[in-house]
Design a protein around this motif. Structure first.
Motif, PDB file in Angstrom:
ATOM      1  N   LEU A   1      57.618 -20.680   2.745  1.00  0.00           N
ATOM      2  CA  LEU A   1      58.661 -21.180   1.849  1.00  0.00           C
ATOM      3  C   LEU A   1      58.319 -20.762   0.422  1.00  0.00           C
ATOM      4  O   LEU A   1      58.715 -21.401  -0.550  1.00  0.00           O
ATOM      5  N   ALA A   2      57.549 -19.668   0.324  1.00  0.00           N
ATOM      6  CA  ALA A   2      57.118 -19.182  -0.991  1.00  0.00           C
ATOM      7  C   ALA A   2      58.113 -18.149  -1.514  1.00  0.00           C
ATOM      8  O   ALA A   2      58.896 -18.437  -2.422  1.00  0.00           O
ATOM      9  N   GLN A   3      58.095 -16.957  -0.933  1.00  0.00           N
ATOM     10  CA  GLN A   3      58.968 -15.890  -1.459  1.00  0.00           C
ATOM     11  C   GLN A   3      60.406 -16.130  -1.015  1.00  0.00           C
ATOM     12  O   GLN A   3      60.664 -16.428   0.154  1.00  0.00           O
ATOM     13  N   GLY A   4      61.324 -16.000  -1.944  1.00  0.00           N
ATOM     14  CA  GLY A   4      62.728 -16.310  -1.660  1.00  0.00           C
ATOM     15  C   GLY A   4      63.449 -15.209  -0.903  1.00  0.00           C
ATOM     16  O   GLY A   4      64.219 -14.452  -1.482  1.00  0.00           O
ATOM     17  N   PHE A   5      63.185 -15.125   0.399  1.00  0.00           N
ATOM     18  CA  PHE A   5      63.988 -14.197   1.226  1.00  0.00           C
ATOM     19  C   PHE A   5      64.448 -14.917   2.484  1.00  0.00           C
ATOM     20  O   PHE A   5      63.702 -15.715   3.064  1.00  0.00           O
TER      21      PHE A   5
ATOM     22  N   ALA B   1      54.994 -27.492  -7.273  1.00  0.00           N
ATOM     23  CA  ALA B   1      55.027 -26.386  -6.318  1.00  0.00           C
ATOM     24  C   ALA B   1      56.493 -26.070  -6.061  1.00  0.00           C
ATOM     25  O   ALA B   1      57.333 -26.965  -6.041  1.00  0.00           O
ATOM     26  N   ARG B   2      56.800 -24.773  -5.887  1.00  0.00           N
ATOM     27  CA  ARG B   2      58.180 -24.378  -5.614  1.00  0.00           C
ATOM     28  C   ARG B   2      58.352 -24.049  -4.140  1.00  0.00           C
ATOM     29  O   ARG B   2      57.599 -23.251  -3.584  1.00  0.00           O
ATOM     30  N   PHE B   3      59.366 -24.669  -3.521  1.00  0.00           N
ATOM     31  CA  PHE B   3      59.657 -24.442  -2.103  1.00  0.00           C
ATOM     32  C   PHE B   3      61.022 -23.747  -2.001  1.00  0.00           C
ATOM     33  O   PHE B   3      61.997 -24.220  -2.586  1.00  0.00           O
TER      34      PHE B   3
ATOM     35  N   VAL C   1      52.358 -13.795  -8.168  1.00  0.00           N
ATOM     36  CA  VAL C   1      51.869 -14.936  -7.391  1.00  0.00           C
ATOM     37  C   VAL C   1      52.798 -15.181  -6.191  1.00  0.00           C
ATOM     38  O   VAL C   1      52.347 -15.564  -5.111  1.00  0.00           O
ATOM     39  N   ILE C   2      54.086 -14.924  -6.391  1.00  0.00           N
ATOM     40  CA  ILE C   2      55.054 -15.146  -5.300  1.00  0.00           C
ATOM     41  C   ILE C   2      54.693 -14.272  -4.096  1.00  0.00           C
ATOM     42  O   ILE C   2      54.609 -14.740  -2.962  1.00  0.00           O
ATOM     43  N   ARG C   3      54.423 -13.008  -4.364  1.00  0.00           N
ATOM     44  CA  ARG C   3      54.118 -12.111  -3.244  1.00  0.00           C
ATOM     45  C   ARG C   3      52.707 -12.369  -2.691  1.00  0.00           C
ATOM     46  O   ARG C   3      52.461 -12.218  -1.507  1.00  0.00           O
ATOM     47  N   GLU C   4      51.816 -12.815  -3.569  1.00  0.00           N
ATOM     48  CA  GLU C   4      50.478 -13.195  -3.077  1.00  0.00           C
ATOM     49  C   GLU C   4      50.620 -14.348  -2.074  1.00  0.00           C
ATOM     50  O   GLU C   4      49.956 -14.378  -1.028  1.00  0.00           O
TER      51      GLU C   4
ATOM     52  N   ILE D   1      71.894 -13.625 -10.390  1.00  0.00           N
ATOM     53  CA  ILE D   1      71.726 -13.216  -8.999  1.00  0.00           C
ATOM     54  C   ILE D   1      72.100 -14.329  -8.006  1.00  0.00           C
ATOM     55  O   ILE D   1      72.500 -14.057  -6.885  1.00  0.00           O
ATOM     56  N   TYR D   2      72.011 -15.608  -8.445  1.00  0.00           N
ATOM     57  CA  TYR D   2      72.366 -16.725  -7.544  1.00  0.00           C
ATOM     58  C   TYR D   2      73.776 -17.243  -7.814  1.00  0.00           C
ATOM     59  O   TYR D   2      74.073 -18.400  -7.525  1.00  0.00           O
ATOM     60  N   GLU D   3      74.645 -16.406  -8.387  1.00  0.00           N
ATOM     61  CA  GLU D   3      75.956 -16.867  -8.854  1.00  0.00           C
ATOM     62  C   GLU D   3      76.786 -17.555  -7.760  1.00  0.00           C
ATOM     63  O   GLU D   3      77.595 -18.432  -8.069  1.00  0.00           O
TER      64      GLU D   3
ATOM     65  N   TYR E   1      68.191 -21.375  -4.538  1.00  0.00           N
ATOM     66  CA  TYR E   1      67.663 -21.948  -3.287  1.00  0.00           C
ATOM     67  C   TYR E   1      66.183 -22.328  -3.351  1.00  0.00           C
ATOM     68  O   TYR E   1      65.420 -22.028  -2.450  1.00  0.00           O
ATOM     69  N   TYR E   2      65.844 -23.017  -4.450  1.00  0.00           N
ATOM     70  CA  TYR E   2      64.468 -23.454  -4.624  1.00  0.00           C
ATOM     71  C   TYR E   2      64.430 -24.928  -5.024  1.00  0.00           C
ATOM     72  O   TYR E   2      65.347 -25.407  -5.682  1.00  0.00           O
ATOM     73  N   VAL E   3      63.338 -25.594  -4.617  1.00  0.00           N
ATOM     74  CA  VAL E   3      63.095 -26.956  -5.086  1.00  0.00           C
ATOM     75  C   VAL E   3      61.740 -26.960  -5.787  1.00  0.00           C
ATOM     76  O   VAL E   3      60.736 -26.528  -5.215  1.00  0.00           O
TER      77      VAL E   3
ATOM     78  N   PHE F   1      60.194 -19.902 -15.998  1.00  0.00           N
ATOM     79  CA  PHE F   1      60.904 -18.626 -15.854  1.00  0.00           C
ATOM     80  C   PHE F   1      60.514 -17.956 -14.550  1.00  0.00           C
ATOM     81  O   PHE F   1      59.461 -18.246 -13.976  1.00  0.00           O
ATOM     82  N   TYR F   2      61.349 -17.047 -14.112  1.00  0.00           N
ATOM     83  CA  TYR F   2      61.015 -16.164 -12.994  1.00  0.00           C
ATOM     84  C   TYR F   2      59.955 -15.186 -13.500  1.00  0.00           C
ATOM     85  O   TYR F   2      60.063 -14.654 -14.616  1.00  0.00           O
ATOM     86  N   GLU F   3      58.938 -14.935 -12.703  1.00  0.00           N
ATOM     87  CA  GLU F   3      57.717 -14.295 -13.198  1.00  0.00           C
ATOM     88  C   GLU F   3      57.860 -12.871 -13.743  1.00  0.00           C
ATOM     89  O   GLU F   3      56.959 -12.391 -14.414  1.00  0.00           O
TER      90      GLU F   3
ATOM     91  N   SER G   1      71.399  -8.900  -3.032  1.00  0.00           N
ATOM     92  CA  SER G   1      70.286  -9.391  -2.220  1.00  0.00           C
ATOM     93  C   SER G   1      70.511 -10.798  -1.711  1.00  0.00           C
ATOM     94  O   SER G   1      70.307 -11.091  -0.533  1.00  0.00           O
ATOM     95  N   LYS G   2      70.893 -11.701  -2.625  1.00  0.00           N
ATOM     96  CA  LYS G   2      71.018 -13.111  -2.260  1.00  0.00           C
ATOM     97  C   LYS G   2      72.395 -13.362  -1.670  1.00  0.00           C
ATOM     98  O   LYS G   2      72.555 -14.114  -0.713  1.00  0.00           O
ATOM     99  N   THR G   3      73.408 -12.731  -2.250  1.00  0.00           N
ATOM    100  CA  THR G   3      74.783 -12.958  -1.803  1.00  0.00           C
ATOM    101  C   THR G   3      74.975 -12.542  -0.348  1.00  0.00           C
ATOM    102  O   THR G   3      75.648 -13.228   0.418  1.00  0.00           O
TER     103      THR G   3
ATOM    104  N   ASN H   1      69.337 -21.290 -11.920  1.00  0.00           N
ATOM    105  CA  ASN H   1      67.978 -20.931 -12.312  1.00  0.00           C
ATOM    106  C   ASN H   1      66.953 -20.940 -11.183  1.00  0.00           C
ATOM    107  O   ASN H   1      66.893 -21.857 -10.380  1.00  0.00           O
ATOM    108  N   ASN H   2      66.152 -19.903 -11.186  1.00  0.00           N
ATOM    109  CA  ASN H   2      64.925 -19.830 -10.398  1.00  0.00           C
ATOM    110  C   ASN H   2      63.791 -20.064 -11.388  1.00  0.00           C
ATOM    111  O   ASN H   2      63.654 -19.283 -12.331  1.00  0.00           O
ATOM    112  N   PRO H   3      63.010 -21.115 -11.323  1.00  0.00           N
ATOM    113  CA  PRO H   3      62.797 -21.993 -10.172  1.00  0.00           C
ATOM    114  C   PRO H   3      63.468 -23.376 -10.248  1.00  0.00           C
ATOM    115  O   PRO H   3      63.352 -24.120  -9.291  1.00  0.00           O
TER     116      PRO H   3
HETATM  117  N1  GLN Z   1      63.400 -13.856  -6.243  1.00  0.00           N
HETATM  118  C1  GLN Z   1      62.571 -14.183  -5.124  1.00  0.00           C
HETATM  119  C2  GLN Z   1      61.636 -15.310  -5.469  1.00  0.00           C
HETATM  120  O1  GLN Z   1      61.636 -15.810  -6.573  1.00  0.00           O
HETATM  121  C3  GLN Z   1      61.827 -12.974  -4.629  1.00  0.00           C
HETATM  122  C4  GLN Z   1      60.774 -12.541  -5.577  1.00  0.00           C
HETATM  123  C5  GLN Z   1      60.260 -11.181  -5.296  1.00  0.00           C
HETATM  124  O2  GLN Z   1      59.343 -11.049  -4.518  1.00  0.00           O
HETATM  125  N2  GLN Z   1      60.841 -10.198  -5.916  1.00  0.00           N
HETATM  126  O3  GLN Z   1      60.917 -15.737  -4.608  1.00  0.00           O
END
Ligand code: GLN
Length: 393
Positions: free
Chosen positions: A33-37, A367-369, A17-20, A202-204, A318-320, A122-124, A232-234, A171-173
């Motif tokens: 503000l969907a995918q965390g990049f 919703a996650r931003f 769903v994140i990439r969608e 990953i968000y340490e 980095y999510y709300v 959880f992260y998907e 990736s995040k660091t 934690n994500n989200p």
């Molecule tokens: N971890 C990021 C997120 O939750 C990127 C997800 C992904 O597309 N792999 O948005």
């Protein structure tokens, strides 16, 4: 139209769903503000190091479990940062992102029928990773708004088949950071019930309140903890696909075999650049990363609250997660709201239900931003949210 069969293990998966939502943002022209990049550049030093590695012809496969330089820097990092004794030859594997790390771990260690406890939300990826390995995800619901991890509730979902717990902190989200008390509770249960804990850290370095606690450093936990992280995040390079695993020697041997057959290795020149980054940037860089994220967090949280969303500032990552009920229409669920906000408001979040098991109602008003964006982008998002709220009032 043919009738060719596809593997039944994939039939329960939905698309990410994140990439969608990234595609929805692109097609509606909304701020993603969907995918965390990040939408800001990586450190110059890192980019120069990557270019230099390519110019120096580091263009062929690295050692399959990771370039020696990067494994050595990682071992040094874990020793100096967390006091963890890590041998780069025996304990470290470099993967194509933390995503491959998680899949390789479960494919290497889980047998059909094994149960994998996944705290919810959880992260998907975690559920599908367990399913791909033939194992069964078992969800442990945490209660909003504080999502406290109660060891007794963990014990209540364990069965004789439970072998793994996946723990993501920060934690994500939710943005929750595991407290020492929660970590001690988890560690006690893991030791008593002989569980392997896979920690997604990953968000340490992206942490605002409290301190990141590496579960592997607690008594008796090094032998049963597998630490997943990545650069990736660091280093704000989510497209480089450099993930990392630190695991006990016996488990590492199995994980490396799976990793080798899955991907052979992560991009060689980028591994060299990450080694340079870890060596040269270190503590001052990690501190400034958290400080910059703190400012971004303030802008987005205020923007959401001013527009009428109900949310708290996260402690890390980095999510709300925001409750949009005050802005929704009658009968509008999270997916419909996320699409309408993209179309009419010009901001795309991820529908909350994708972080909960299918059929759960908990995410339907959330919703996650993501706020891994330039401060200007976030001010722009805040203004758009405000306008959206005014126009739908
Ligand atoms: N971890 C990021 C997120 O939750 C990127 C997800 C992904 O597309 N792999 O948005």
């Amino acid at each position: 139209m043919t009738n060719l069969r596809t593997a039944s293990r994939t039939h329960g998966f939905t698309e990410s769903v994140i990439r969608e939502m990234t595609r929805v943002a692109a097609s509606t022209g909304a701020l993603n503000l969907a995918q965390g990049f990040p939408d800001f550049p990586a450190p110059d030093l890192l980019k120069e190091a990557a270019c230099k590695a390519i110019r120096d012809d580091v263009n062929q496969y690295a050692v399959t479990w990771g370039a020696a330089s990067l494994r050595e820097e990682l071992a040094r990092f874990y020793q100096t940062w967390y006091g963890m004794p890590v041998d780069p030859k025996l304990h470290v594997t470099v993967t194509c992102g933390a995503t491959e790390a998680m899949a390789a771990i479960l494919l290497a260690l889980a047998d059909p029928g094994d149960e994998v406890v996944v705290p919810e939300p959880f992260y998907e990826n975690y559920g599908p990773d367990a399913t791909l390995a033939g194992a069964r995800p078992v969800f442990l619901p945490l209660t909003p708004p504080d999502f406290h991890l109660d060891p007794q509730r963990l014990e209540a979902v364990l069965t004789p088949r439970t072998r793994f717990l996946i723990l993501n902190t920060p934690n994500n989200p939710t943005g929750r950071v595991l407290t020492r008390e929660e970590a001690e509770g988890v560690a006690r249960v893991a030791r008593e019930r002989d569980l392997i804990v896979v920690t997604d850290e990953i968000y340490e370095h992206i942490i605002y309140d409290g301190e990141h606690l590496a579960l592997a450093t607690l008594d008796g936990m090094a032998e049963r903890t597998i630490v997943v992280s990545g650069l990736s995040k660091t280093f704000s390079v989510t497209g480089w696909r450099v993930g990392t695993i630190v695991a006990p020697e016996g488990l590492t041997r199995a994980i490396r075999k799976v990793h080798d057959f899955l991907t052979v290795g992560a991009p060689a020149p980028l591994q060299e650049a990450c080694a340079v980054g870890l060596r040269e940037l270190g503590a001052p860089y990690f501190r400034s990363l958290a400080t910059e994220y703190r400012e971004r967090r303030e802008v987005l949280v205020k923007g959401l609250q001013d527009a009428g969303f109900r949310c708290q500032a996260p402690q890390g990552a980095y999510y709300v997660m925001a409750d949009f009920s005050p802005l929704s229409r009658v009968g509008e669920d999270d997916t419909a709201f996320a699409h309408r906000l993209s179309r009419e408001g010009g901001v795309t979040p991820v529908p909350g239900s994708s972080f909960f098991r299918p059929g759960s109602d908990v995410g339907k008003t959330l919703a996650r931003f993501a706020f891994c964006k330039r401060v200007e982008t976030l001010h722009d998002a805040a203004a758009r949210l405000r306008e959206f709220a005014d126009s739908s009032a």
